[in-house]
Design an enzyme around this catalytic site. Structure first.
Site, mmCIF file in Angstrom:
data_model
loop_
_atom_site.group_PDB
_atom_site.id
_atom_site.type_symbol
_atom_site.label_atom_id
_atom_site.label_comp_id
_atom_site.label_asym_id
_atom_site.label_seq_id
_atom_site.Cartn_x
_atom_site.Cartn_y
_atom_site.Cartn_z
ATOM 1 N N ASP A 13 0.830 -1.212 0.000
ATOM 2 C CA ASP A 13 0.000 0.000 0.000
ATOM 3 C C ASP A 13 0.862 1.258 0.000
ATOM 4 O OD1 ASP A 13 -1.958 -1.867 0.287
ATOM 5 O OD2 ASP A 13 -2.792 -1.065 2.150
ATOM 6 N N ASP A 63 11.776 2.948 12.837
ATOM 7 C CA ASP A 63 11.052 1.723 13.179
ATOM 8 C C ASP A 63 9.914 2.102 14.131
ATOM 9 O OD1 ASP A 63 12.029 -1.540 13.207
ATOM 10 O OD2 ASP A 63 10.404 -0.889 14.542
ATOM 11 N N THR A 132 -8.400 -2.648 9.924
ATOM 12 C CA THR A 132 -8.574 -3.843 9.086
ATOM 13 C C THR A 132 -9.877 -4.582 9.344
ATOM 14 O OG1 THR A 132 -7.752 -6.112 8.845
ATOM 15 C CG2 THR A 132 -7.053 -4.962 10.805
ATOM 16 N N GLU A 134 -10.024 -7.577 9.707
ATOM 17 C CA GLU A 134 -9.712 -8.638 10.690
ATOM 18 C C GLU A 134 -10.323 -8.299 12.050
ATOM 19 O OE1 GLU A 134 -7.689 -11.699 10.996
ATOM 20 O OE2 GLU A 134 -8.399 -11.731 8.937
ATOM 21 N N TYR A 161 -2.671 -10.561 15.496
ATOM 22 C CA TYR A 161 -2.683 -9.405 14.588
ATOM 23 C C TYR A 161 -3.966 -8.592 14.791
ATOM 24 C CZ TYR A 161 -3.377 -6.914 10.138
ATOM 25 O OH TYR A 161 -3.638 -5.962 9.182
ATOM 26 N N LYS A 165 -4.334 -4.808 16.254
ATOM 27 C CA LYS A 165 -4.955 -3.770 15.423
ATOM 28 C C LYS A 165 -6.172 -3.144 16.108
ATOM 29 C CE LYS A 165 -2.714 -3.336 11.408
ATOM 30 N NZ LYS A 165 -2.357 -2.078 10.754
HETATM 31 P P1 NAP Z 1 2.806 -4.957 3.766
HETATM 32 O O1 NAP Z 1 2.985 -5.048 2.279
HETATM 33 O O2 NAP Z 1 3.107 -6.126 4.613
HETATM 34 O O3 NAP Z 1 3.703 -3.715 4.252
HETATM 35 C C1 NAP Z 1 3.926 -3.471 5.626
HETATM 36 C C2 NAP Z 1 4.898 -2.322 5.761
HETATM 37 O O4 NAP Z 1 5.173 -2.114 7.153
HETATM 38 C C3 NAP Z 1 6.264 -2.584 5.103
HETATM 39 O O5 NAP Z 1 6.751 -1.368 4.563
HETATM 40 C C4 NAP Z 1 7.128 -3.005 6.286
HETATM 41 O O6 NAP Z 1 8.516 -2.781 6.109
HETATM 42 C C5 NAP Z 1 6.564 -2.068 7.352
HETATM 43 N N1 NAP Z 1 6.916 -2.486 8.710
HETATM 44 C C6 NAP Z 1 6.833 -3.735 9.250
HETATM 45 N N2 NAP Z 1 7.272 -3.717 10.523
HETATM 46 C C7 NAP Z 1 7.643 -2.444 10.784
HETATM 47 C C8 NAP Z 1 8.226 -1.799 11.906
HETATM 48 N N3 NAP Z 1 8.516 -2.471 13.029
HETATM 49 N N4 NAP Z 1 8.507 -0.472 11.832
HETATM 50 C C9 NAP Z 1 8.241 0.222 10.688
HETATM 51 N N5 NAP Z 1 7.714 -0.339 9.585
HETATM 52 C C10 NAP Z 1 7.425 -1.660 9.634
HETATM 53 O O7 NAP Z 1 1.311 -4.507 4.109
HETATM 54 P P2 NAP Z 1 0.215 -3.792 3.184
HETATM 55 O O8 NAP Z 1 -0.604 -4.837 2.536
HETATM 56 O O9 NAP Z 1 0.864 -2.741 2.382
HETATM 57 O O10 NAP Z 1 -0.715 -3.140 4.301
HETATM 58 C C11 NAP Z 1 -0.495 -1.815 4.776
HETATM 59 C C12 NAP Z 1 -1.193 -1.638 6.112
HETATM 60 O O11 NAP Z 1 -2.592 -1.864 5.968
HETATM 61 C C13 NAP Z 1 -0.749 -2.591 7.210
HETATM 62 O O12 NAP Z 1 -0.812 -1.893 8.432
HETATM 63 C C14 NAP Z 1 -1.791 -3.688 7.179
HETATM 64 O O13 NAP Z 1 -1.872 -4.318 8.439
HETATM 65 C C15 NAP Z 1 -3.021 -2.890 6.840
HETATM 66 N N6 NAP Z 1 -4.079 -3.607 6.123
HETATM 67 C C16 NAP Z 1 -3.794 -4.276 4.969
HETATM 68 C C17 NAP Z 1 -4.814 -4.889 4.257
HETATM 69 C C18 NAP Z 1 -4.549 -5.636 2.973
HETATM 70 O O14 NAP Z 1 -5.404 -6.426 2.560
HETATM 71 N N7 NAP Z 1 -3.422 -5.406 2.306
HETATM 72 C C19 NAP Z 1 -6.134 -4.813 4.740
HETATM 73 C C20 NAP Z 1 -6.383 -4.099 5.902
HETATM 74 C C21 NAP Z 1 -5.356 -3.482 6.583
HETATM 75 P P3 NAP Z 1 9.462 -3.862 5.346
HETATM 76 O O15 NAP Z 1 9.215 -3.646 3.872
HETATM 77 O O16 NAP Z 1 10.818 -3.488 5.779
HETATM 78 O O17 NAP Z 1 9.004 -5.225 5.794
HETATM 79 N N1 GDD Z 2 -1.602 -16.796 3.434
HETATM 80 C C1 GDD Z 2 -2.257 -17.910 3.088
HETATM 81 N N2 GDD Z 2 -1.557 -18.953 2.541
HETATM 82 N N3 GDD Z 2 -3.592 -17.973 3.305
HETATM 83 C C2 GDD Z 2 -4.239 -19.088 2.905
HETATM 84 C C3 GDD Z 2 -3.580 -20.174 2.321
HETATM 85 C C4 GDD Z 2 -2.170 -20.113 2.146
HETATM 86 O O1 GDD Z 2 -1.518 -21.028 1.661
HETATM 87 N N4 GDD Z 2 -4.511 -21.117 2.037
HETATM 88 C C5 GDD Z 2 -5.686 -20.648 2.411
HETATM 89 N N5 GDD Z 2 -5.541 -19.419 2.963
HETATM 90 C C6 GDD Z 2 -6.618 -18.600 3.543
HETATM 91 C C7 GDD Z 2 -6.308 -18.065 4.933
HETATM 92 O O2 GDD Z 2 -6.526 -19.070 5.919
HETATM 93 C C8 GDD Z 2 -7.289 -16.901 5.005
HETATM 94 O O3 GDD Z 2 -8.556 -17.366 5.405
HETATM 95 C C9 GDD Z 2 -7.381 -16.424 3.550
HETATM 96 O O4 GDD Z 2 -6.798 -17.455 2.751
HETATM 97 C C10 GDD Z 2 -6.660 -15.106 3.287
HETATM 98 O O5 GDD Z 2 -5.347 -15.194 3.827
HETATM 99 P P1 GDD Z 2 -4.256 -14.048 3.553
HETATM 100 O O6 GDD Z 2 -4.125 -13.804 2.101
HETATM 101 O O7 GDD Z 2 -3.033 -14.434 4.310
HETATM 102 O O8 GDD Z 2 -4.932 -12.738 4.146
HETATM 103 P P2 GDD Z 2 -5.708 -12.464 5.510
HETATM 104 O O9 GDD Z 2 -7.151 -12.295 5.164
HETATM 105 O O10 GDD Z 2 -5.364 -13.437 6.558
HETATM 106 O O11 GDD Z 2 -5.078 -11.064 5.947
HETATM 107 C C11 GDD Z 2 -4.935 -10.008 5.007
HETATM 108 O O12 GDD Z 2 -6.092 -9.216 4.976
HETATM 109 C C12 GDD Z 2 -6.403 -8.530 6.207
HETATM 110 C C13 GDD Z 2 -7.695 -7.746 5.979
HETATM 111 O O13 GDD Z 2 -8.784 -8.606 6.101
HETATM 112 C C14 GDD Z 2 -3.697 -9.210 5.422
HETATM 113 O O14 GDD Z 2 -3.398 -8.280 4.410
HETATM 114 C C15 GDD Z 2 -3.955 -8.434 6.707
HETATM 115 O O15 GDD Z 2 -2.854 -7.551 6.960
HETATM 116 C C16 GDD Z 2 -5.245 -7.604 6.535
HETATM 117 O O16 GDD Z 2 -5.512 -6.872 7.697
#
Ligand code: NAP
Ligand code: GDD
Length: 370
Positions: A13, A63, A132, A134, A161, A165
């Protein structure tokens, strides 16, 4: 010129948000962790440009576990907007490092809010907190009358997590109410892209689809195929983050597509992008996916070949079975209109992974010849 500070700028993001803010004329500062190997692949194209023309982009080592550097960087940058995207974001991994997750994802949010307060920037700096879906935990009885989760649905997090959050969510709301700060939660449902981390399920599937179709991998091992997620495109979701901070009043918003899909069906959609139809047989840990047909001459596999298996090592101690978000408020109040639907997202992810695997094959062949 508006100044933004983005934590998590090296993540999925953060990279899209940095591009969006630069396009909008912001000066963008990013918090980057020191790592023993490069962790800036997603923003290298912006960073390299910053040596030549893009003077509005600057990275700072820091950090979220370290208050001192957060205070120093915020003092130096004096941001108009902070987007707190930094987090240990993998739900399954959070069961292995719960204390670290609480520190980064929970207390890290407090550190940002408190730094703004200590520096007397409460009335200047607007804060976006990456909350999130979650938080909801997927409990069926907590959905609204439309069968979705909205801004008023109760929370029931199901992982370290989610629990970390939820602290971030409430402390953001508390600082808004206690100190009149413009601090908002975006409650974002799953969003993906070709830049998605390789261990999240969608990217794991699109990478394996490309590798299997091109004969580089035999089988994809997954966990819970019955999980259902509301998947959108990260590019659309960072636009919503920005819109949340441009409102007249600070509020919390659900950002979602309003549709949910089984992991199993995401697998089917990804393989159908390369003309391969997958048929699933069996149940639970014995469920398997087989090649039923191949219509693209470029990607021909043996009919009946097993390409999907379940490996229980990917199951979670507690699972969120189903997520679906109600984006009504964000559509009416923010005017947020996503540009991608799920099939557009899958198409883009698979196409990028096919290109990448083809390039790897060519490089390997060139290396082998020389
Ligand atoms: P991501 O790709 O895993 O990126 C996480 C970022 O946080 C990376 O830049 C990572 O740095 C940094 N980070 C990790 N630990 C840190 C620390 N101790 N201090 C400072 N920075 C740190 O996640 P994303 O998908 O872009 O998501 C962005 C945010 O939205 C997160 O807070 C996530 O929980 C939240 N979120 C994501 C989703 C989704 O579906 N993607 C949905 C809802 C909420 P490095 O690159 O060095 O690891
Ligand atoms: N990662 C992963 N790997 N998930 C799997 C797999 C696998 O091999 N097989 C099935 N799954 C299922 C997980 O059990 C979960 O129910 C679903 O696929 C999605 O898993 P992830 O893609 O790991 O995402 P998430 O939903 O657990 O979490 C992501 O979305 C959240 C928002 O709802 C992350 O981006 C979180 O940071 C974010 O908050």
């Amino acid at each position: 010129m508006k100044v933004a500070l983005v934590t998590g700028i090296t993540g999925q993001d953060g990279s899209y948000l940095a591009e969006l803010l630069l396009e909008k004329g912001y000066q963008v500062h990013g918090l980057k962790r020191r790592a023993s190997s490069f962790n800036t692949q997603r923003i290298d194209h912006i960073y390299q440009d910053s040596h030549q023309t893009n003077v509005n982009f600057k990275l700072h080592y820091g950090d979220l576990t370290d208050s001192t550097n957060i205070i120093r960087i915020i003092q130096e940058v004096q941001p108009d907007e902070i987007y707190n995207l930094g987090a240990m974001s993998h739900v399954k991994v959070s069961f292995d490092s719960p204390e670290y997750v609480a520190n980064v994802d929970g207390i890290g949010t407090l550190r940002i809010l408190e730094a703004v307060r200590i520096l007397g920037l409460e009335q200047k700096t607007r804060i976006y907190q990456a909350s999130t879906s979650e938080l909801y935990g997927g409990l069926a009885e907590n959905k609204n009358e439309k069968g979705m989760y909205d801004e008023n649905s109760p929370f029931y997090p199901r992982s370290p997590y989610g629990v970390a959050k939820i602290f971030g969510y409430w402390i953001t709301k508390n600082y808004r109410e206690a100190y009149n700060m413009f601090a908002c939660n975006g409650i974002l449902f799953n969003h993906e892209s070709p830049r998605r981390g390789e261990t999240f399920v969608t990217r794991k599937i699109t990478m394996a689809t490309a590798a299997i179709a091109l004969g580089q991998q035999d089988c994809l091992y997954l966990g819970n195929l019955d999980a259902q997620r509301d998947w959108g495109h990260a590019k659309d979701y960072v636009e919503a983050m920005w819109r949340i901070l441009q409102q007249d009043h600070p509020e919390d918003y659900v950002i979602a597509m309003g549709e949910t899909t089984y992991v199993r069906d995401f697998v089917r959609m990804a393989f159908s992008e390369v003309g391969i139809i997958i048929e699933f047989k069996g149940h639970g840990v014995n469920e398997k996916g087989f090649v039923a047909s191949c219509s693209n001459p470029e990607f021909q596999l043996e009919i009946g070949k097993q390409v999907i298996a379940v490996d229980p090592q990917y199951f979670r101690p507690t699972e969120v079975d189903l997520l679906i978000g109600d984006p009504s408020k964000s559509k009416t109040q923010l005017g947020w209109i996503p540009q991608y639907d799920l099939s557009g997202l899958v198409q883009e992810m698979v196409a990028m992974d096919v290109d990448r695997v083809k390039k790897e094959i060519m490089l390997n062949e060139a290396g082998f010849r020389s």
